[in-house]
Design an enzyme around this catalytic site. Structure first.
Site, mmCIF file in Angstrom:
data_model
loop_
_atom_site.group_PDB
_atom_site.id
_atom_site.type_symbol
_atom_site.label_atom_id
_atom_site.label_comp_id
_atom_site.label_asym_id
_atom_site.label_seq_id
_atom_site.Cartn_x
_atom_site.Cartn_y
_atom_site.Cartn_z
ATOM 1 N N ASN A 66 11.311 2.586 -1.426
ATOM 2 C CA ASN A 66 10.635 1.339 -1.031
ATOM 3 C C ASN A 66 11.626 0.324 -0.449
ATOM 4 O O ASN A 66 11.387 -0.871 -0.492
ATOM 5 C CB ASN A 66 9.943 0.724 -2.245
ATOM 6 C CG ASN A 66 9.003 1.700 -2.917
ATOM 7 O OD1 ASN A 66 8.126 2.261 -2.269
ATOM 8 N ND2 ASN A 66 9.194 1.923 -4.197
ATOM 9 N N HIS A 152 -2.354 -1.435 -9.141
ATOM 10 C CA HIS A 152 -1.198 -0.721 -9.714
ATOM 11 C C HIS A 152 -1.299 -0.609 -11.242
ATOM 12 O O HIS A 152 -1.860 -1.490 -11.909
ATOM 13 C CB HIS A 152 0.052 -1.519 -9.346
ATOM 14 C CG HIS A 152 1.344 -0.832 -9.650
ATOM 15 N ND1 HIS A 152 2.085 -1.123 -10.768
ATOM 16 C CD2 HIS A 152 2.034 0.126 -8.982
ATOM 17 C CE1 HIS A 152 3.189 -0.382 -10.767
ATOM 18 N NE2 HIS A 152 3.176 0.377 -9.693
ATOM 19 N N GLU A 198 -3.773 -6.849 -4.975
ATOM 20 C CA GLU A 198 -2.467 -6.682 -4.322
ATOM 21 C C GLU A 198 -2.592 -7.066 -2.865
ATOM 22 O O GLU A 198 -3.664 -6.903 -2.282
ATOM 23 C CB GLU A 198 -2.026 -5.208 -4.419
ATOM 24 C CG GLU A 198 -1.897 -4.752 -5.847
ATOM 25 C CD GLU A 198 -1.538 -3.273 -5.990
ATOM 26 O OE1 GLU A 198 -1.026 -2.665 -5.033
ATOM 27 O OE2 GLU A 198 -1.778 -2.734 -7.075
ATOM 28 N N SER A 202 -0.237 -0.210 -2.974
ATOM 29 C CA SER A 202 0.984 0.596 -3.080
ATOM 30 C C SER A 202 0.812 2.055 -2.676
ATOM 31 O O SER A 202 1.782 2.680 -2.281
ATOM 32 C CB SER A 202 1.540 0.505 -4.502
ATOM 33 O OG SER A 202 0.600 0.988 -5.437
ATOM 34 N N ASP A 227 -0.492 -9.630 -6.455
ATOM 35 C CA ASP A 227 0.752 -8.865 -6.535
ATOM 36 C C ASP A 227 1.226 -8.548 -5.120
ATOM 37 O O ASP A 227 0.588 -7.772 -4.411
ATOM 38 C CB ASP A 227 0.498 -7.589 -7.349
ATOM 39 C CG ASP A 227 1.769 -6.777 -7.573
ATOM 40 O OD1 ASP A 227 2.800 -7.076 -6.934
ATOM 41 O OD2 ASP A 227 1.727 -5.832 -8.384
ATOM 42 N N HIS A 230 4.747 -5.019 -2.435
ATOM 43 C CA HIS A 230 5.160 -4.296 -1.218
ATOM 44 C C HIS A 230 5.163 -5.188 0.016
ATOM 45 O O HIS A 230 5.466 -4.729 1.110
ATOM 46 C CB HIS A 230 4.259 -3.079 -0.989
ATOM 47 C CG HIS A 230 4.465 -2.030 -2.033
ATOM 48 N ND1 HIS A 230 5.482 -1.107 -1.954
ATOM 49 C CD2 HIS A 230 3.829 -1.805 -3.194
ATOM 50 C CE1 HIS A 230 5.433 -0.323 -3.029
ATOM 51 N NE2 HIS A 230 4.449 -0.731 -3.801
ATOM 52 N N LYS A 261 11.859 -3.701 -4.448
ATOM 53 C CA LYS A 261 11.460 -2.973 -3.246
ATOM 54 C C LYS A 261 12.252 -3.483 -2.049
ATOM 55 O O LYS A 261 13.425 -3.216 -1.966
ATOM 56 C CB LYS A 261 9.948 -3.017 -3.129
ATOM 57 C CG LYS A 261 9.418 -2.019 -4.173
ATOM 58 C CD LYS A 261 8.021 -2.140 -4.604
ATOM 59 C CE LYS A 261 7.809 -1.113 -5.724
ATOM 60 N NZ LYS A 261 6.641 -1.395 -6.534
HETATM 61 C C1 LIG Z 1 6.326 -1.150 -7.823
HETATM 62 C C2 LIG Z 1 5.195 -2.017 -8.183
HETATM 63 C C3 LIG Z 1 5.246 -2.808 -9.330
HETATM 64 C C4 LIG Z 1 6.371 -2.697 -10.320
HETATM 65 O O1 LIG Z 1 7.542 -3.255 -9.841
HETATM 66 P P1 LIG Z 1 8.959 -2.777 -10.431
HETATM 67 O O2 LIG Z 1 9.853 -3.895 -10.102
HETATM 68 O O3 LIG Z 1 9.283 -1.501 -9.728
HETATM 69 O O4 LIG Z 1 8.769 -2.582 -11.904
HETATM 70 C C5 LIG Z 1 4.205 -3.677 -9.556
HETATM 71 N N1 LIG Z 1 3.159 -3.748 -8.726
HETATM 72 C C6 LIG Z 1 3.064 -2.973 -7.623
HETATM 73 C C7 LIG Z 1 1.877 -3.102 -6.737
HETATM 74 C C8 LIG Z 1 4.076 -2.078 -7.327
HETATM 75 O O5 LIG Z 1 3.970 -1.287 -6.262
#
Ligand SMILES: *Cc1c(COP(=O)(O)O)cnc(C)c1O
Length: 403
Positions: A66, A152, A198, A202, A227, A230, A261
């Site tokens: 990522n 997620h 989100e 993801s 969230d 990404h 990421k």
């Molecule tokens: C990767 C991800 C997370 C978790 O993040 P990390 O820092 O890797 O623990 C949370 N939400 C989404 C949508 C993700 O893709």
């Protein structure tokens, strides 16, 4: 649907109910996973993460990470990390509330808040810990969490841990969300209701209809938890995400993101009002009962944020979006899924690509719903056009073989 209570769909695809008749050992469960094409195992790289990696002695183009801007191996970040270690030592030695808060933690939170157009922010040791710590701090058993069906795992687990009633709306379906909120409001007028979604999904790489979701949650007096895992670094002005791109940052109550990421490091953040942050500091268990991230990591994260927001960051995003356009014209994000359906077919495709020097993961249940196994291609600014073109040809060959 008219006149009936809209039934919310479930997030059941994320719990794998494998029962065993042997309570003393896991062999049956492992065998069941294996025969369903769902067994996973760890394989390591023999090189740093980057656009090209080495696995089992072979060089592969890496479409599995990522690291959208190539910052995980950026010398400026490595240098900042080392500088941070020299200044602050290797570890933080305590949780944030005890004695683990050092200047870079504070500076990072202030910088993230300013960058996200929020009053305040709180940093956690991962994005996962951000979701599972903050949702239970914000809602409880008399409240309601309304999740997009494709949210997620960390958001689902956070919702479950909160003890709040969980309702789910079909992916990106705003009319259904509207009806669900209406019913919730009729039944529980006084409940705190949080809509969770989100900005870039993801496993599908599509965007949420953010403006419509905001209008809908406002109409019903609900809060929005977005969230941007990404999107942070990859999308929007200065890489500040989808809400920033649409000028809607001040209408999102909770802006979550990760430093793991595009930012190339690890950690998570939640940007919100100062009052909400105060509550999180008092209630978020993954924040309170966990050792503070190393101060050197926070120091490096400051460097990453500065780089993301600089002219260099703009140039990297330009390369990223040119690469996305070259590989998948019109696609809105760096995550490109190729849905093949069957587990074994997807595993075979991933293996075939690896034999041709492309590292592309096969994503299966329970990460995605059953029957939608897929190759998940992550595009980075660091990929040269030749690698993108090569992968595109290989994928076309796989699609031809199927038909
Ligand atoms: C990767 C991800 C997370 C978790 O993040 P990390 O820092 O890797 O623990 C949370 N939400 C989404 C949508 C993700 O893709």
């Amino acid at each position: 649907m008219s006149g009936t209570t809209p039934k919310s769909c479930s997030v059941g695809h994320l719990s794998a109910p494998v029962r065993s008749s042997d309570p003393t050992g896991p062999r049956e469960e492992l065998a069941a996973l294996e025969s369903a094409g769902l067994l996973r195992s760890l394989r390591s790289l023999d090189s740093p993460a980057g656009p090209k990696v080495i696995r089992d002695g072979r060089e592969l183009w890496n479409f599995a990470s990522n690291d959208y801007l190539g910052l995980a191996s950026h010398p400026a970040l490595a240098e900042a990390f080392i500088e941070g270690i020299h200044r602050y030592g290797a570890g933080s030695a305590a949780s944030r509330l005890v004695s683990g808060t050092l200047p870079p933690h504070r500076e990072l939170e202030e910088s993230l808040a300013a960058a996200k157009g929020a009053e305040a922010s709180l940093v956690f040791s991962s994005g996962f810990a951000t979701a599972t710590g903050s949702l239970p701090a914000l809602v409880g058993k008399d409240d309601v969490v309304v999740l997009d069906k494709l949210c997620h795992a960390s958001l689902i687990d956070g919702a479950r841990l909160s003890g709040a009633v969980i309702r789910v709306f079909p992916h990106n379906d705003v009319p259904k969300l509207d009806r669900l909120l209406e019913v919730i409001r009729k039944k529980q007028a006084g409940a705190r209701v949080i809509v969770v979604t989100e900005s870039v999904f993801s496993m599908d790489g599509d965007l949420c209809p953010l403006r419509e979701i905001i209008e809908t949650k406002d109409k019903h007096g609900a809060l929005l938890f977005l969230d941007e895992a990404h999107a942070f670094g990859a999308i929007g002005p200065s890489g500040m995400g989808l809400a920033a791109q649409l000028g809607l940052q001040d209408r999102v109550d909770f802006q979550m993101g990760t430093l793991s990421k595009a930012a190339g490091l690890s950690g998570g953040y939640l940007a919100c009002s100062a009052e909400w942050r105060d509550l999180l500091v008092n209630r978020a268990r993954s924040f309170i009962y966990s050792t503070a991230p190393p101060p050197a990591l926070a120091h490096a994260a400051m460097a990453s944020l500065a780089l993301i927001r600089s002219a260099t960051g703009d140039a990297l995003r330009e390369s990223l979006h040119a690469n996305i356009a070259a590989f998948a014209p019109g696609h809105p994000s760096p995550i490109v899924p190729i849905i093949l359906g069957e587990n074994q077919r997807t595993l075979d495709a991933s293996k075939a690509l690896e034999e041709r020097s492309y590292l592309v993961p096969a994503i299966r249940f329970p990460t995605v719903p059953r029957g939608t196994a897929r190759l998940r291609i992550s595009i980075s600014a660091a990929h040269p056009l030749e690698a993108l073109a090569g992968l595109k040809n290989e994928i076309a060959a796989i699609s031809r073989d199927r038909s």
